[in-house]
Motif scaffolding. Structure first.
Motif, mmCIF file in Angstrom:
data_model
loop_
_atom_site.group_PDB
_atom_site.id
_atom_site.type_symbol
_atom_site.label_atom_id
_atom_site.label_comp_id
_atom_site.label_asym_id
_atom_site.label_seq_id
_atom_site.Cartn_x
_atom_site.Cartn_y
_atom_site.Cartn_z
ATOM 1 N N LEU A 30 0.825 -1.208 0.000
ATOM 2 C CA LEU A 30 0.000 0.000 0.000
ATOM 3 C C LEU A 30 0.865 1.266 0.000
ATOM 4 O O LEU A 30 0.496 2.255 -0.633
ATOM 5 C CB LEU A 30 -0.965 -0.001 1.187
ATOM 6 N N SER A 31 2.001 1.223 0.663
ATOM 7 C CA SER A 31 2.923 2.364 0.632
ATOM 8 C C SER A 31 3.444 2.592 -0.780
ATOM 9 O O SER A 31 3.489 3.730 -1.256
ATOM 10 C CB SER A 31 4.099 2.138 1.584
ATOM 11 N N ALA A 32 3.817 1.518 -1.437
ATOM 12 C CA ALA A 32 4.338 1.626 -2.804
ATOM 13 C C ALA A 32 3.293 2.179 -3.765
ATOM 14 O O ALA A 32 3.630 2.902 -4.709
ATOM 15 C CB ALA A 32 4.826 0.262 -3.287
ATOM 16 N N LYS A 33 2.031 1.881 -3.507
ATOM 17 C CA LYS A 33 0.936 2.355 -4.360
ATOM 18 C C LYS A 33 0.336 3.670 -3.867
ATOM 19 O O LYS A 33 -0.673 4.124 -4.396
ATOM 20 C CB LYS A 33 -0.176 1.285 -4.442
ATOM 21 N N LYS A 34 0.973 4.264 -2.845
ATOM 22 C CA LYS A 34 0.513 5.531 -2.262
ATOM 23 C C LYS A 34 -0.920 5.424 -1.727
ATOM 24 O O LYS A 34 -1.725 6.334 -1.871
ATOM 25 C CB LYS A 34 0.653 6.672 -3.257
ATOM 26 N N LEU A 35 -1.211 4.280 -1.095
ATOM 27 C CA LEU A 35 -2.535 4.035 -0.522
ATOM 28 C C LEU A 35 -2.478 3.684 0.964
ATOM 29 O O LEU A 35 -3.499 3.356 1.557
ATOM 30 C CB LEU A 35 -3.235 2.901 -1.275
ATOM 31 N N ARG A 36 -1.305 3.766 1.562
ATOM 32 C CA ARG A 36 -1.188 3.351 2.962
ATOM 33 C C ARG A 36 -2.065 4.200 3.878
ATOM 34 O O ARG A 36 -2.569 3.716 4.901
ATOM 35 C CB ARG A 36 0.262 3.403 3.416
ATOM 36 N N HIS A 37 -2.271 5.443 3.528
ATOM 37 C CA HIS A 37 -3.097 6.316 4.366
ATOM 38 C C HIS A 37 -4.531 5.808 4.500
ATOM 39 O O HIS A 37 -5.228 6.171 5.437
ATOM 40 C CB HIS A 37 -3.091 7.748 3.815
ATOM 41 N N THR A 38 -4.960 4.926 3.612
ATOM 42 C CA THR A 38 -6.327 4.406 3.669
ATOM 43 C C THR A 38 -6.557 3.489 4.865
ATOM 44 O O THR A 38 -7.706 3.219 5.223
ATOM 45 C CB THR A 38 -6.704 3.645 2.382
ATOM 46 N N ILE A 39 -5.475 2.997 5.490
ATOM 47 C CA ILE A 39 -5.605 2.123 6.659
ATOM 48 C C ILE A 39 -5.115 2.818 7.926
ATOM 49 O O ILE A 39 -4.871 2.166 8.935
ATOM 50 C CB ILE A 39 -4.885 0.771 6.450
ATOM 51 N N LEU A 76 -10.084 0.893 6.322
ATOM 52 C CA LEU A 76 -9.630 1.125 7.697
ATOM 53 C C LEU A 76 -10.406 0.248 8.673
ATOM 54 O O LEU A 76 -9.826 -0.354 9.580
ATOM 55 C CB LEU A 76 -9.778 2.604 8.074
ATOM 56 N N GLU A 77 -11.697 0.126 8.475
ATOM 57 C CA GLU A 77 -12.525 -0.717 9.346
ATOM 58 C C GLU A 77 -12.117 -2.189 9.212
ATOM 59 O O GLU A 77 -11.990 -2.897 10.215
ATOM 60 C CB GLU A 77 -13.999 -0.541 8.993
ATOM 61 N N LEU A 78 -11.889 -2.651 7.991
ATOM 62 C CA LEU A 78 -11.446 -4.036 7.780
ATOM 63 C C LEU A 78 -10.086 -4.249 8.432
ATOM 64 O O LEU A 78 -9.863 -5.253 9.105
ATOM 65 C CB LEU A 78 -11.396 -4.365 6.288
ATOM 66 N N TRP A 79 -9.193 -3.303 8.254
ATOM 67 C CA TRP A 79 -7.849 -3.378 8.835
ATOM 68 C C TRP A 79 -7.936 -3.493 10.367
ATOM 69 O O TRP A 79 -7.277 -4.329 10.968
ATOM 70 C CB TRP A 79 -7.052 -2.140 8.423
ATOM 71 N N LYS A 80 -8.772 -2.657 10.976
ATOM 72 C CA LYS A 80 -8.946 -2.686 12.432
ATOM 73 C C LYS A 80 -9.567 -4.010 12.885
ATOM 74 O O LYS A 80 -9.147 -4.579 13.896
ATOM 75 C CB LYS A 80 -9.829 -1.525 12.896
ATOM 76 N N ASN A 81 -10.565 -4.482 12.156
ATOM 77 C CA ASN A 81 -11.208 -5.751 12.516
ATOM 78 C C ASN A 81 -10.213 -6.907 12.487
ATOM 79 O O ASN A 81 -10.194 -7.739 13.399
ATOM 80 C CB ASN A 81 -12.374 -6.061 11.575
ATOM 81 N N LEU A 82 -9.399 -6.960 11.449
ATOM 82 C CA LEU A 82 -8.403 -8.027 11.344
ATOM 83 C C LEU A 82 -7.342 -7.880 12.429
ATOM 84 O O LEU A 82 -6.894 -8.877 13.007
ATOM 85 C CB LEU A 82 -7.769 -8.035 9.949
ATOM 86 N N ASN A 83 -6.958 -6.648 12.711
ATOM 87 C CA ASN A 83 -5.978 -6.404 13.772
ATOM 88 C C ASN A 83 -6.530 -6.847 15.126
ATOM 89 O O ASN A 83 -5.836 -7.514 15.896
ATOM 90 C CB ASN A 83 -5.589 -4.926 13.809
ATOM 91 N N ASP A 84 -7.776 -6.499 15.401
ATOM 92 C CA ASP A 84 -8.402 -6.907 16.665
ATOM 93 C C ASP A 84 -8.448 -8.427 16.782
ATOM 94 O O ASP A 84 -8.261 -8.992 17.864
ATOM 95 C CB ASP A 84 -9.818 -6.348 16.784
ATOM 96 N N ARG A 85 -8.690 -9.077 15.674
ATOM 97 C CA ARG A 85 -8.813 -10.527 15.671
ATOM 98 C C ARG A 85 -7.475 -11.245 15.837
ATOM 99 O O ARG A 85 -7.391 -12.273 16.514
ATOM 100 C CB ARG A 85 -9.471 -10.967 14.360
ATOM 101 N N PHE A 86 -6.407 -10.715 15.214
ATOM 102 C CA PHE A 86 -5.140 -11.449 15.162
ATOM 103 C C PHE A 86 -3.970 -10.807 15.905
ATOM 104 O O PHE A 86 -2.908 -11.407 15.992
ATOM 105 C CB PHE A 86 -4.724 -11.659 13.705
ATOM 106 N N GLU A 87 -4.134 -9.609 16.457
ATOM 107 C CA GLU A 87 -3.011 -8.924 17.101
ATOM 108 C C GLU A 87 -2.411 -9.721 18.255
ATOM 109 O O GLU A 87 -1.214 -9.652 18.511
ATOM 110 C CB GLU A 87 -3.437 -7.544 17.589
ATOM 111 N N HIS A 88 -3.230 -10.500 18.939
ATOM 112 C CA HIS A 88 -2.726 -11.300 20.054
ATOM 113 C C HIS A 88 -1.626 -12.260 19.618
ATOM 114 O O HIS A 88 -0.823 -12.697 20.429
ATOM 115 C CB HIS A 88 -3.873 -12.082 20.708
ATOM 116 N N LEU A 89 -1.566 -12.569 18.334
ATOM 117 C CA LEU A 89 -0.541 -13.490 17.842
ATOM 118 C C LEU A 89 0.860 -12.896 17.967
ATOM 119 O O LEU A 89 1.835 -13.626 18.056
ATOM 120 C CB LEU A 89 -0.823 -13.872 16.384
ATOM 121 N N LYS A 90 0.974 -11.578 18.008
ATOM 122 C CA LYS A 90 2.276 -10.939 18.194
ATOM 123 C C LYS A 90 2.878 -11.361 19.526
ATOM 124 O O LYS A 90 4.069 -11.622 19.623
ATOM 125 C CB LYS A 90 2.144 -9.419 18.148
ATOM 126 N N ALA A 91 2.066 -11.438 20.542
ATOM 127 C CA ALA A 91 2.541 -11.814 21.867
ATOM 128 C C ALA A 91 2.998 -13.268 21.905
ATOM 129 O O ALA A 91 3.858 -13.636 22.690
ATOM 130 C CB ALA A 91 1.443 -11.590 22.902
#
Length: 100
Positions: A30-39, A76-91
């Motif tokens: 998304l950064s390469a396509k100049k779309l990262r700000h969308t998330i 952004l909403e999809l990004w947040k939903n996926l983050n909420d669902r899988f962020e615990h995997l970082k730990a």
């Protein structure tokens, strides 16, 4: 088979086992396509940019996840939903990687 050729990288697995690498791949692309700000919070993305980013995200997630988040129309909403669902995997993954 055509979908596999169009993917820029491996889709996010429904189990989230590849979540960390998927996040990095998405951010880079998304950064390469100049779309990262969308998330990112409080962005001023145009409707066209949002649609392009959403299509990209949906193309790179498991079919089960795609169905589960079928009604989400904002990247952004999809990004947040996926983050909420899988962020615990970082730990779970990161401490293990540090010990290896």
């Amino acid at each position: 088979m055509a979908n596999i050729k169009n993917q820029k990288f491996i889709a996010l697995d429904i189990s989230g086992k590849n979540y960390l690498s998927w996040v990095l791949d998405v951010k880079l692309y998304l950064s390469a396509k100049k779309l990262r700000h969308t998330i990112e919070k409080e962005n001023a993305a145009t409707n066209e940019e949002r649609a392009t980013a959403l299509i990209f995200l949906r193309h790179h997630i498991d079919a089960g996840l795609k169905y589960e988040y079928l009604t989400v129309e904002n990247p952004l909403e999809l990004w947040k939903n996926l983050n909420d669902r899988f962020e615990h995997l970082k730990a779970v993954v990161l401490p293990k990687a540090l010990n290896d």
